[in-house]
Motif scaffolding. Sequence first.
Motif, PDB file in Angstrom:
ATOM      1  N   VAL A  53      -2.183   0.839  13.249  1.00 12.69           N
ATOM      2  CA  VAL A  53      -1.889   1.273  12.026  1.00 12.69           C
ATOM      3  C   VAL A  53      -3.646   1.582  11.364  1.00 12.69           C
ATOM      4  CG1 VAL A  53       0.349   0.629  11.479  1.00 12.69           C
ATOM      5  CG2 VAL A  53      -1.470  -0.733  10.954  1.00 12.69           C
ATOM      6  N   ASP A  56      -5.782   1.308   5.460  1.00 10.66           N
ATOM      7  CA  ASP A  56      -5.114   1.640   4.255  1.00 10.66           C
ATOM      8  C   ASP A  56      -3.738   1.138   4.304  1.00 10.66           C
ATOM      9  OD1 ASP A  56      -4.557   3.749   5.858  1.00 10.66           O
ATOM     10  OD2 ASP A  56      -4.421   5.405   4.241  1.00 10.66           O
ATOM     11  N   ILE A  57      -2.786   1.233   5.562  1.00  8.48           N
ATOM     12  CA  ILE A  57      -1.661   0.901   5.690  1.00  8.48           C
ATOM     13  C   ILE A  57      -1.617  -0.555   6.088  1.00  8.48           C
ATOM     14  CG2 ILE A  57       0.316   1.062   7.415  1.00  8.48           C
ATOM     15  CD1 ILE A  57      -0.288   3.761   5.695  1.00  8.48           C
ATOM     16  N   ALA A  60      -1.709  -1.749   2.502  1.00  9.87           N
ATOM     17  CA  ALA A  60      -0.320  -1.613   1.563  1.00  9.87           C
ATOM     18  C   ALA A  60       0.626  -2.449   2.144  1.00  9.87           C
ATOM     19  CB  ALA A  60      -0.162  -0.237   1.806  1.00  9.87           C
ATOM     20  N   PHE A  61       0.641  -3.031   3.539  1.00 12.51           N
ATOM     21  CA  PHE A  61       1.564  -3.897   3.989  1.00 12.51           C
ATOM     22  C   PHE A  61       1.360  -5.211   3.438  1.00 12.51           C
ATOM     23  CE2 PHE A  61       3.552  -6.815   7.128  1.00 12.51           C
ATOM     24  CZ  PHE A  61       4.592  -6.260   7.467  1.00 12.51           C
ATOM     25  N   CYS A  79       3.208   0.726  -3.141  1.00 12.10           N
ATOM     26  CA  CYS A  79       3.037   0.664  -1.731  1.00 12.10           C
ATOM     27  C   CYS A  79       3.941   1.711  -0.895  1.00 12.10           C
ATOM     28  CB  CYS A  79       3.206  -0.978  -1.181  1.00 12.10           C
ATOM     29  SG  CYS A  79       2.386  -2.115  -1.796  1.00 12.10           S
ATOM     30  N   ASP A  82       2.114   4.723  -1.318  1.00 12.01           N
ATOM     31  CA  ASP A  82       0.934   4.819  -0.675  1.00 12.01           C
ATOM     32  C   ASP A  82       0.965   5.172   0.966  1.00 12.01           C
ATOM     33  OD1 ASP A  82      -0.366   4.418  -3.032  1.00 12.01           O
ATOM     34  OD2 ASP A  82      -0.994   2.109  -2.859  1.00 12.01           O
ATOM     35  N   VAL A  83       2.029   4.412   1.451  1.00 11.73           N
ATOM     36  CA  VAL A  83       2.014   4.702   2.849  1.00 11.73           C
ATOM     37  C   VAL A  83       2.988   5.845   3.424  1.00 11.73           C
ATOM     38  CG1 VAL A  83       1.687   2.106   3.251  1.00 11.73           C
ATOM     39  CG2 VAL A  83       4.160   3.001   3.195  1.00 11.73           C
ATOM     40  N   VAL A 159       5.686   3.240  11.132  1.00 14.31           N
ATOM     41  CA  VAL A 159       6.390   2.192  10.511  1.00 14.31           C
ATOM     42  C   VAL A 159       7.693   1.565  11.397  1.00 14.31           C
ATOM     43  CG1 VAL A 159       8.124   1.580   8.704  1.00 14.31           C
ATOM     44  CG2 VAL A 159       5.913   2.979   8.256  1.00 14.31           C
TER      45      VAL A 159
END
Length: 188
Positions: A53, A56-57, A60-61, A79, A82-83, A159
């Motif tokens: 990933v 940015d992911i 966010a996670f 979040c 954002d993802v 995801v």
Amino acid sequence: AEDGLKMTRMAVEACTASLVLTGYVHADPHEGNIMLGDDGKLTFLDFGLMSSVDGDIMEAFARGIQACLAEDYEGLAVCFRDVGFLTDPVQYRADPADAFAPADVFGDDGEDPLFPKFAAALADAMATVDGGTSRFGALATVLNQVLAPNWKMFTPPYVLLLVRTFLTLEGIAAQVDPDFNIYEMSLP
């Protein structure tokens, strides 16, 4: 049971660390693919299913885990947006049999008028679904069964492997510790 719990805790920590630090994570950490060595170290086996990933992911996670622990569901909703889980602007339908209405325009203040409503619905669902504050599986239930009928959401392809990773680890943990809190164990 003690070794199984130790192994699971280390696997959750290792998967979380590899996800938020490198963006590359073992996506199939079931009992046949992890083991506790005689030296007490965790060993991963079979690297046929890995997930990668973007930064940015990863961020966010990490923010999402912190938001779950703090029960900050507005932060968790940010979040999700954002993802790419949640549309921007948010789209809602009152009756699941109807199509999604076109996205509302942003308000005069430039804010999405439905976003606070989604965050409130998320908070309500997390409070009512068993394990909402401690189980990744409960979060999946909230998203897929409680919210998805009314809120337009997507499951980005990357995801799916991350969900598999953490649901698998959570399932292993539940066998040896019914009170295992994956969010606490995953806290970056």
